[in-house]
Design a protein around this motif. Structure first.
Motif, PDB file in Angstrom:
ATOM      1  N   GLY A 227       0.782  -1.382   0.153  1.00  0.00           N
ATOM      2  CA  GLY A 227      -0.415   0.024   0.130  1.00  0.00           C
ATOM      3  C   GLY A 227       0.785   1.548  -0.025  1.00  0.00           C
ATOM      4  N   ARG A 228       0.593   2.010  -0.660  1.00  0.00           N
ATOM      5  CA  ARG A 228       0.840   3.507  -0.627  1.00  0.00           C
ATOM      6  C   ARG A 228       0.833   4.517   0.440  1.00  0.00           C
ATOM      7  NH1 ARG A 228       0.925   5.261  -6.899  1.00  0.00           N
ATOM      8  NH2 ARG A 228       1.232   3.411  -7.834  1.00  0.00           N
ATOM      9  N   PRO A 229       1.700   4.980   0.468  1.00  0.00           N
ATOM     10  CA  PRO A 229       1.679   5.593   2.111  1.00  0.00           C
ATOM     11  C   PRO A 229       0.521   7.097   1.845  1.00  0.00           C
ATOM     12  CG  PRO A 229       3.925   5.616   1.847  1.00  0.00           C
ATOM     13  CD  PRO A 229       3.396   5.175   0.770  1.00  0.00           C
ATOM     14  N   GLU A 230      -0.030   7.011   3.034  1.00  0.00           N
ATOM     15  CA  GLU A 230      -1.464   7.586   2.790  1.00  0.00           C
ATOM     16  C   GLU A 230      -0.737   9.428   2.750  1.00  0.00           C
ATOM     17  OE1 GLU A 230      -3.833   7.707   6.747  1.00  0.00           O
ATOM     18  OE2 GLU A 230      -4.242   5.197   5.762  1.00  0.00           O
ATOM     19  N   ARG A 231       0.353   9.781   3.591  1.00  0.00           N
ATOM     20  CA  ARG A 231       0.821  10.945   3.161  1.00  0.00           C
ATOM     21  C   ARG A 231       2.593  11.035   3.261  1.00  0.00           C
ATOM     22  NH1 ARG A 231      -0.291  13.868   9.538  1.00  0.00           N
ATOM     23  NH2 ARG A 231       0.231  16.140   8.337  1.00  0.00           N
ATOM     24  N   ALA A 232       2.918  11.941   2.790  1.00  0.00           N
ATOM     25  CA  ALA A 232       4.777  12.305   2.029  1.00  0.00           C
ATOM     26  C   ALA A 232       5.421  13.433   3.308  1.00  0.00           C
ATOM     27  CB  ALA A 232       4.536  13.046   1.174  1.00  0.00           C
ATOM     28  N   PRO A 233       5.892  12.803   4.006  1.00  0.00           N
ATOM     29  CA  PRO A 233       6.694  13.300   4.657  1.00  0.00           C
ATOM     30  C   PRO A 233       8.145  14.533   3.887  1.00  0.00           C
ATOM     31  CG  PRO A 233       8.520  11.649   4.238  1.00  0.00           C
ATOM     32  CD  PRO A 233       6.850  11.870   3.889  1.00  0.00           C
ATOM     33  N   GLU A 234       8.178  15.468   4.581  1.00  0.00           N
ATOM     34  CA  GLU A 234       9.114  16.535   4.164  1.00  0.00           C
ATOM     35  C   GLU A 234       9.941  16.064   2.975  1.00  0.00           C
ATOM     36  OE1 GLU A 234       9.552  20.879   3.310  1.00  0.00           O
ATOM     37  OE2 GLU A 234       8.289  20.056   4.093  1.00  0.00           O
ATOM     38  N   LEU A 235      11.183  15.572   3.667  1.00  0.00           N
ATOM     39  CA  LEU A 235      12.287  15.289   2.766  1.00  0.00           C
ATOM     40  C   LEU A 235      12.087  13.062   3.200  1.00  0.00           C
ATOM     41  CD1 LEU A 235      14.661  15.557   1.972  1.00  0.00           C
ATOM     42  CD2 LEU A 235      15.829  14.516   4.331  1.00  0.00           C
ATOM     43  N   PHE A 236      12.468  12.760   1.774  1.00  0.00           N
ATOM     44  CA  PHE A 236      11.720  11.068   1.166  1.00  0.00           C
ATOM     45  C   PHE A 236      12.961  10.721  -0.090  1.00  0.00           C
ATOM     46  CE2 PHE A 236       8.109  13.342  -0.677  1.00  0.00           C
ATOM     47  CZ  PHE A 236       7.849  12.022  -1.266  1.00  0.00           C
ATOM     48  N   TRP A 237      12.775   9.879  -0.053  1.00  0.00           N
ATOM     49  CA  TRP A 237      13.424   9.019  -1.477  1.00  0.00           C
ATOM     50  C   TRP A 237      12.146   8.700  -1.989  1.00  0.00           C
ATOM     51  CZ3 TRP A 237      18.163  10.415  -1.384  1.00  0.00           C
ATOM     52  CH2 TRP A 237      19.035  10.025  -0.466  1.00  0.00           C
ATOM     53  N   LEU A 238      12.465   8.798  -3.538  1.00  0.00           N
ATOM     54  CA  LEU A 238      11.357   8.061  -4.265  1.00  0.00           C
ATOM     55  C   LEU A 238      12.324   7.373  -5.174  1.00  0.00           C
ATOM     56  CD1 LEU A 238       9.085  10.531  -5.480  1.00  0.00           C
ATOM     57  CD2 LEU A 238       8.198   8.402  -4.649  1.00  0.00           C
ATOM     58  N   VAL A 239      11.917   6.075  -5.456  1.00  0.00           N
ATOM     59  CA  VAL A 239      12.502   5.057  -6.252  1.00  0.00           C
ATOM     60  C   VAL A 239      11.890   4.116  -7.258  1.00  0.00           C
ATOM     61  CG1 VAL A 239      13.666   2.680  -5.457  1.00  0.00           C
ATOM     62  CG2 VAL A 239      14.017   4.492  -3.908  1.00  0.00           C
ATOM     63  N   ASP A 240      12.926   3.799  -8.494  1.00  0.00           N
ATOM     64  CA  ASP A 240      11.875   2.994  -9.336  1.00  0.00           C
ATOM     65  C   ASP A 240      12.616   2.091  -9.716  1.00  0.00           C
ATOM     66  OD1 ASP A 240      10.447   1.518 -11.042  1.00  0.00           O
ATOM     67  OD2 ASP A 240       9.831   3.252 -12.293  1.00  0.00           O
ATOM     68  N   PRO A 241      12.857   1.122  -8.665  1.00  0.00           N
ATOM     69  CA  PRO A 241      13.938  -0.084  -9.175  1.00  0.00           C
ATOM     70  C   PRO A 241      14.365  -0.175 -10.863  1.00  0.00           C
ATOM     71  CG  PRO A 241      12.373  -1.141  -8.450  1.00  0.00           C
ATOM     72  CD  PRO A 241      11.990   0.278  -8.593  1.00  0.00           C
ATOM     73  N   LEU A 242      12.964  -0.214 -11.903  1.00  0.00           N
ATOM     74  CA  LEU A 242      13.737  -1.004 -12.958  1.00  0.00           C
ATOM     75  C   LEU A 242      11.904  -0.403 -13.361  1.00  0.00           C
ATOM     76  CD1 LEU A 242      13.923  -4.275 -14.073  1.00  0.00           C
ATOM     77  CD2 LEU A 242      12.812  -2.576 -15.823  1.00  0.00           C
ATOM     78  N   ASP A 243      12.632   0.600 -14.317  1.00  0.00           N
ATOM     79  CA  ASP A 243      11.391   1.289 -14.674  1.00  0.00           C
ATOM     80  C   ASP A 243      11.165   0.955 -16.329  1.00  0.00           C
ATOM     81  OD1 ASP A 243       8.872   3.474 -15.641  1.00  0.00           O
ATOM     82  OD2 ASP A 243      10.669   4.976 -16.510  1.00  0.00           O
ATOM     83  N   GLY A 244      10.339   0.597 -16.653  1.00  0.00           N
ATOM     84  CA  GLY A 244       9.975   0.168 -18.242  1.00  0.00           C
ATOM     85  C   GLY A 244      10.327  -1.480 -18.657  1.00  0.00           C
ATOM     86  N   THR A 245       9.299  -2.197 -17.514  1.00  0.00           N
ATOM     87  CA  THR A 245       9.397  -3.113 -17.221  1.00  0.00           C
ATOM     88  C   THR A 245       8.946  -4.329 -18.737  1.00  0.00           C
ATOM     89  OG1 THR A 245       9.103  -3.596 -15.039  1.00  0.00           O
ATOM     90  CG2 THR A 245       8.578  -5.462 -15.512  1.00  0.00           C
ATOM     91  N   ARG A 246       7.863  -3.518 -19.385  1.00  0.00           N
ATOM     92  CA  ARG A 246       7.346  -4.507 -19.981  1.00  0.00           C
ATOM     93  C   ARG A 246       8.536  -4.750 -21.509  1.00  0.00           C
ATOM     94  NH1 ARG A 246       1.935  -4.671 -19.474  1.00  0.00           N
ATOM     95  NH2 ARG A 246       1.117  -2.934 -18.511  1.00  0.00           N
ATOM     96  N   GLY A 247       9.028  -2.951 -21.493  1.00  0.00           N
ATOM     97  CA  GLY A 247      10.266  -3.835 -22.671  1.00  0.00           C
ATOM     98  C   GLY A 247      11.369  -4.528 -21.909  1.00  0.00           C
ATOM     99  N   PHE A 248      11.800  -4.167 -20.695  1.00  0.00           N
ATOM    100  CA  PHE A 248      13.073  -5.333 -20.422  1.00  0.00           C
ATOM    101  C   PHE A 248      12.867  -6.275 -20.671  1.00  0.00           C
ATOM    102  CE2 PHE A 248      13.576  -7.776 -16.709  1.00  0.00           C
ATOM    103  CZ  PHE A 248      15.584  -7.801 -16.662  1.00  0.00           C
ATOM    104  N   VAL A 249      11.105  -6.819 -20.155  1.00  0.00           N
ATOM    105  CA  VAL A 249      10.502  -8.290 -20.427  1.00  0.00           C
ATOM    106  C   VAL A 249      10.368  -8.691 -21.703  1.00  0.00           C
ATOM    107  CG1 VAL A 249       8.413 -10.165 -20.253  1.00  0.00           C
ATOM    108  CG2 VAL A 249       9.281  -9.064 -18.207  1.00  0.00           C
ATOM    109  N   ARG A 250      10.398  -7.685 -22.927  1.00  0.00           N
ATOM    110  CA  ARG A 250      10.519  -8.193 -23.895  1.00  0.00           C
ATOM    111  C   ARG A 250      12.185  -8.416 -24.917  1.00  0.00           C
ATOM    112  NH1 ARG A 250       6.854  -3.453 -24.507  1.00  0.00           N
ATOM    113  NH2 ARG A 250       8.617  -2.292 -25.004  1.00  0.00           N
ATOM    114  N   GLY A 251      13.167  -7.645 -23.989  1.00  0.00           N
ATOM    115  CA  GLY A 251      14.771  -7.591 -24.361  1.00  0.00           C
ATOM    116  C   GLY A 251      15.078  -6.420 -24.524  1.00  0.00           C
ATOM    117  N   ASP A 252      14.178  -5.101 -25.033  1.00  0.00           N
ATOM    118  CA  ASP A 252      13.893  -4.103 -25.305  1.00  0.00           C
ATOM    119  C   ASP A 252      15.328  -3.541 -24.407  1.00  0.00           C
ATOM    120  OD1 ASP A 252      12.621  -4.333 -27.403  1.00  0.00           O
ATOM    121  OD2 ASP A 252      11.382  -3.003 -25.726  1.00  0.00           O
TER     122      ASP A 252
END
Length: 261
Positions: A84-109
């Protein structure tokens, strides 16, 4: 009592970008063996794919961020989708996407990325984007935008002056007729499709000029790329013309447009 270490201190000292780049490149090394190796994707609740590469890379990133900065929370794609996504955002935090473009990754792009951004006061103040298949990392912060190949030195990058024949980038899922209309709407006579946050980086390094997005995205999809593009002299604006901000309800973006010059 000694104050807890803050990534803002490292940002001011000029050491944060290198630290984040090393983490993103380590995650890329985790991902690379899965690429073009019959990786199996599971479906998440929203029907988007997730693989073991996503999960393993995210685990490494969160461990490496927590070690030096234990008090700074992270909003990461796979953890958020699973618990579940957090309900509120703090003043300072990280945003992390470990693998953006997974569909293309699976296709071998080749066009998939690792993304880490630091958000402070709803703004992406630092970010790195690594393309594991291309062996290139882009980064942006107060000192400007840079790019390097694995093992190489950083080089500065900058958006280009808008040319007479401007080039638009579109997500590959956009229908050609819709892409052509969007490109024309933004004064571009040419366009091409590309996956993931690489679109922000292509504009930041002066290869393209505009990326319009009409559909929703999660904030971790855009934060690191926005940090790179803004540090290179570009902009990412919502429909009302304000810079795209972070910590919104559900950590979701609406429509936006990324611009070079």
């Amino acid at each position: 009592m000694t104050a807890a270490p803050s990534p803002l201190d490292a940002l001011s000292a000029g050491t944060l970008i290198d630290a984040l780049a090393e983490i993103a490149e380590a995650a890329a090394a985790v991902i690379r063996p899965y690429w073009r190796n019959a990786v199996v994707a599971d479906a998440k609740a929203d029907d988007s794919p997730v693989t073991r590469a996503d999960r393993d890379a995210e685990a490494l990133i969160l461990e490496r961020l927590t070690a030096p900065w234990p008090d700074v929370p992270a909003v990461a794609e796979e953890a958020s989708e699973a618990h579940g996504r957090p309900e509120r955002a703090p003043e300072l935090f990280w945003l992390v996407d470990p693998l953006d473009g997974t569909r293309g990754f699976v296709r071998g792009d080749e066009h998939f990325t690792v993304n880490i951004a630091l958000i402070h006061g709803r703004r992406p103040v630092a970010g790195v984007v690594t393309a594991p298949a291309l062996d290139v990392t882009w980064a942006g912060g107060p000192g400007g935008a840079v790019r390097r190949r694995a093992g190489g030195a950083w080089e500065s990058i900058r958006v280009r002056p808008r040319p007479a024949v401007a080039l638009a980038l579109m997500s590959r899922g956009v229908k050609p007729e819709d892409a052509a209309k969007l490109a024309e709407l933004h004064g571009c006579v040419e366009w091409r499709g590309e996956d993931s946050s690489l679109k922000f980086c292509r504009i930041a390094e002066g290869d393209c000029d505009v990326y319009p997005r009409t559909g929703p995205t999660s904030e971790w999809d855009t934060a690191a790329g926005q940090a790179v593009l803004e540090a290179a002299g570009g902009r990412v604006l919502g429909p009302e013309g304000a810079p795209l901000a972070y910590g919104k309800p559900g950590f979701m973006n609406g429509a936006f447009t990324a611009y070079g010059a």
